[in-house]
Motif scaffolding. Structure first.
Motif, short mmCIF file in Angstrom:
data_model
loop_
_atom_site.label_atom_id
_atom_site.label_comp_id
_atom_site.label_asym_id
_atom_site.label_seq_id
_atom_site.Cartn_x
_atom_site.Cartn_y
_atom_site.Cartn_z
N ALA A 154 43.10 52.30 -2.84
CA ALA A 154 43.24 51.03 -3.55
C ALA A 154 42.70 49.89 -2.68
CB ALA A 154 44.70 50.78 -3.91
N GLY A 155 42.99 49.96 -1.39
CA GLY A 155 42.45 48.97 -0.47
C GLY A 155 40.94 49.04 -0.40
N LEU A 156 40.39 50.25 -0.45
CA LEU A 156 38.95 50.43 -0.43
C LEU A 156 38.29 49.83 -1.67
CD1 LEU A 156 36.54 51.66 1.07
CD2 LEU A 156 37.00 53.82 -0.11
N ASP A 157 38.93 50.00 -2.83
CA ASP A 157 38.42 49.39 -4.06
C ASP A 157 38.33 47.87 -3.92
OD1 ASP A 157 38.25 51.85 -5.23
OD2 ASP A 157 39.69 51.45 -6.83
N HIS A 158 39.40 47.27 -3.38
CA HIS A 158 39.40 45.81 -3.28
C HIS A 158 38.44 45.34 -2.17
CE1 HIS A 158 40.79 42.01 -4.61
NE2 HIS A 158 41.30 41.66 -3.44
N LEU A 159 38.32 46.13 -1.11
CA LEU A 159 37.33 45.81 -0.09
C LEU A 159 35.93 45.82 -0.71
CD1 LEU A 159 36.47 45.32 2.84
CD2 LEU A 159 36.48 47.81 3.17
N THR A 160 35.68 46.76 -1.59
CA THR A 160 34.39 46.83 -2.29
C THR A 160 34.13 45.54 -3.05
OG1 THR A 160 34.51 49.24 -2.49
CG2 THR A 160 33.09 48.08 -4.06
N ARG A 161 35.14 45.04 -3.75
CA ARG A 161 34.97 43.80 -4.50
C ARG A 161 34.77 42.60 -3.57
NH1 ARG A 161 38.80 46.68 -7.82
NH2 ARG A 161 40.57 45.87 -6.61
N CYS A 162 35.54 42.56 -2.49
CA CYS A 162 35.43 41.45 -1.54
C CYS A 162 34.05 41.42 -0.88
CB CYS A 162 36.51 41.54 -0.47
SG CYS A 162 38.18 41.21 -1.07
N LEU A 163 33.56 42.61 -0.49
CA LEU A 163 32.24 42.68 0.12
C LEU A 163 31.15 42.30 -0.88
CD1 LEU A 163 32.58 46.02 2.14
CD2 LEU A 163 32.42 43.71 3.09
N ALA A 164 31.33 42.70 -2.13
CA ALA A 164 30.35 42.34 -3.17
C ALA A 164 30.27 40.84 -3.34
CB ALA A 164 30.73 43.01 -4.50
N LEU A 165 31.41 40.17 -3.31
CA LEU A 165 31.44 38.71 -3.44
C LEU A 165 30.77 38.05 -2.24
CD1 LEU A 165 32.47 36.21 -4.98
CD2 LEU A 165 34.59 36.41 -3.66
N HIS A 166 31.03 38.58 -1.04
CA HIS A 166 30.48 38.00 0.18
C HIS A 166 28.98 38.23 0.29
CE1 HIS A 166 30.37 36.73 4.39
NE2 HIS A 166 29.68 37.84 4.65
N LEU A 167 28.52 39.41 -0.10
CA LEU A 167 27.13 39.79 0.12
C LEU A 167 26.21 39.54 -1.07
CD1 LEU A 167 27.73 43.10 2.09
CD2 LEU A 167 27.02 40.89 3.00
N GLY A 168 26.79 39.24 -2.22
CA GLY A 168 25.97 39.00 -3.41
C GLY A 168 24.90 37.93 -3.21
N PRO A 169 25.26 36.77 -2.63
CA PRO A 169 24.24 35.73 -2.42
C PRO A 169 23.09 36.17 -1.52
CG PRO A 169 26.45 34.82 -2.24
CD PRO A 169 26.61 36.31 -2.29
N LYS A 170 23.29 37.27 -0.77
CA LYS A 170 22.24 37.79 0.10
C LYS A 170 21.52 38.98 -0.54
CE LYS A 170 24.97 36.21 4.00
NZ LYS A 170 25.76 36.56 5.19
N ASN A 171 21.76 39.15 -1.84
CA ASN A 171 21.13 40.23 -2.61
C ASN A 171 21.47 41.62 -2.08
OD1 ASN A 171 19.76 38.69 -4.63
ND2 ASN A 171 18.29 38.06 -3.07
N VAL A 172 22.69 41.76 -1.59
CA VAL A 172 23.20 43.07 -1.17
C VAL A 172 24.32 43.47 -2.13
CG1 VAL A 172 24.39 44.35 0.65
CG2 VAL A 172 22.62 42.69 1.25
N ARG A 173 24.18 44.63 -2.73
CA ARG A 173 25.16 45.11 -3.69
C ARG A 173 26.15 46.06 -3.02
NH1 ARG A 173 23.74 48.40 -7.22
NH2 ARG A 173 21.82 49.20 -6.26
N VAL A 174 27.40 46.04 -3.53
CA VAL A 174 28.45 46.91 -2.99
C VAL A 174 29.24 47.49 -4.17
CG1 VAL A 174 30.38 47.12 -1.39
CG2 VAL A 174 28.64 45.35 -1.00
N ASN A 175 29.29 48.79 -4.26
CA ASN A 175 30.03 49.47 -5.34
C ASN A 175 30.75 50.69 -4.79
OD1 ASN A 175 29.11 48.02 -7.92
ND2 ASN A 175 27.14 48.55 -6.99
N SER A 176 31.63 51.25 -5.61
CA SER A 176 32.29 52.51 -5.23
C SER A 176 32.23 53.47 -6.40
CB SER A 176 33.75 52.27 -4.84
OG SER A 176 34.57 52.05 -5.99
N VAL A 177 32.29 54.76 -6.05
CA VAL A 177 32.43 55.81 -7.05
C VAL A 177 33.81 56.42 -6.83
CG1 VAL A 177 31.33 57.56 -5.58
CG2 VAL A 177 31.35 57.86 -8.05
#
Length: 254
Positions: A154-177
């Protein structure tokens, strides 16, 4: 799918010596990516490398191995972008989990991903690459005897979302399966003393019917296909997502 889909791309995969990590690495290599394999067992890593070079006809420059434990700070100095290394323990329920087990599960499943991604940031930003984490259906559905494992995912899922928010402006995508039960080496601990084949058969018999789609567990190939989609250009506007590959398993109560 063409073998040139990931031509010119470099993928670094943790947990690549077996299971989901191996399946993802092999599939990426078969579609043109140069792959760095990271895992704890050098012999098994070499086996995966041989499979890639033999089946995919890749040369030495397109596949390297890095042996070590992702919880080791020194090993983490090599940046990674596909985080498949993970661990589960049968004694991680509230009434059985020791502090040592708690730390091991959290360090492997969550802490290592955070710091590996931190180390990879300069490379990710320069290449406008992407990060994929391998989470679990347990991140959204409580596990009866897997509280610590479930919390780590669950922490990993939210880390994925937090990283996506942080890195989105730099055109870096973050997702999980987020798969449910798959035949990987993790299953050998449930119960103990079983071979992977025996454990997979037992889990498939017990858990397979609980999946609304087909009444079976997922295959490694199905999970790898979802993962490879998320790191491909076909998912170029997808970020911060936790993609469940569980045949609808999360709809049911455990």
């Amino acid at each position: 799918m063409t073998t040139s889909q990931f031509q010119g791309k470099v993928a670094l995969v943790t947990g690549a010596s077996s299971g989901i990590g191996e399946a993802i690495a092999v599939m990426l290599a078969s579609r043109g990516a140069a792959v760095a394999l990271c895992g704890r067992n050098e012999e098994m890593l070499q086996g995966v490398a041989t499979k890639i070079k033999t089946e995919g006809k890749h040369n030495d420059a397109q596949c390297i191995t890095i042996s070590g434990d992702v919880t080791d700070h020194n090993i983490r100095q090599c940046p990674h972008s596909v985080h498949s290394a993970g661990i589960a323990r049968p004694e991680s329920g509230p009434d059985t989990c020791s502090e040592a087990t708690f730390d091991l599960v959290m360090d492997t499943n969550l802490k290592a991903v955070f710091f590996l991604t931190q180390l990879a940031l300069p490379h990710l930003e320069q290449s406008q690459g992407c990060v994929l984490t391998v989470s679990s259906v347990y991140s959204v559905t409580p596990g009866l005897k897997q509280a610590v494992y479930a919390v780590s995912k669950a922490g990993l899922d939210h880390l994925t979302r937090c990283l996506a928010l942080h890195l989105g402006p730099k055109n870096v995508r973050v997702n999980s399966v987020n798969p449910s039960y798959v035949a990987t080496n993790v299953l050998r601990s449930f119960p103990m003393q079983r071979s992977l084949a025996e454990a997979a058969a037992a889990v498939g018999e017990q858990e397979g019917p609980k999946h609304p789609l087909g009444g079976r567990c997922a295959s490694l190939q199905e999970v790898a296909e979802a993962a490879v989609f998320l790191v491909s250009d076909a998912a170029s506007f997808i970020t911060g997502q936790n993609l469940l590959v569980d045949g609808g398993r999360h709809f049911l109560q455990y």
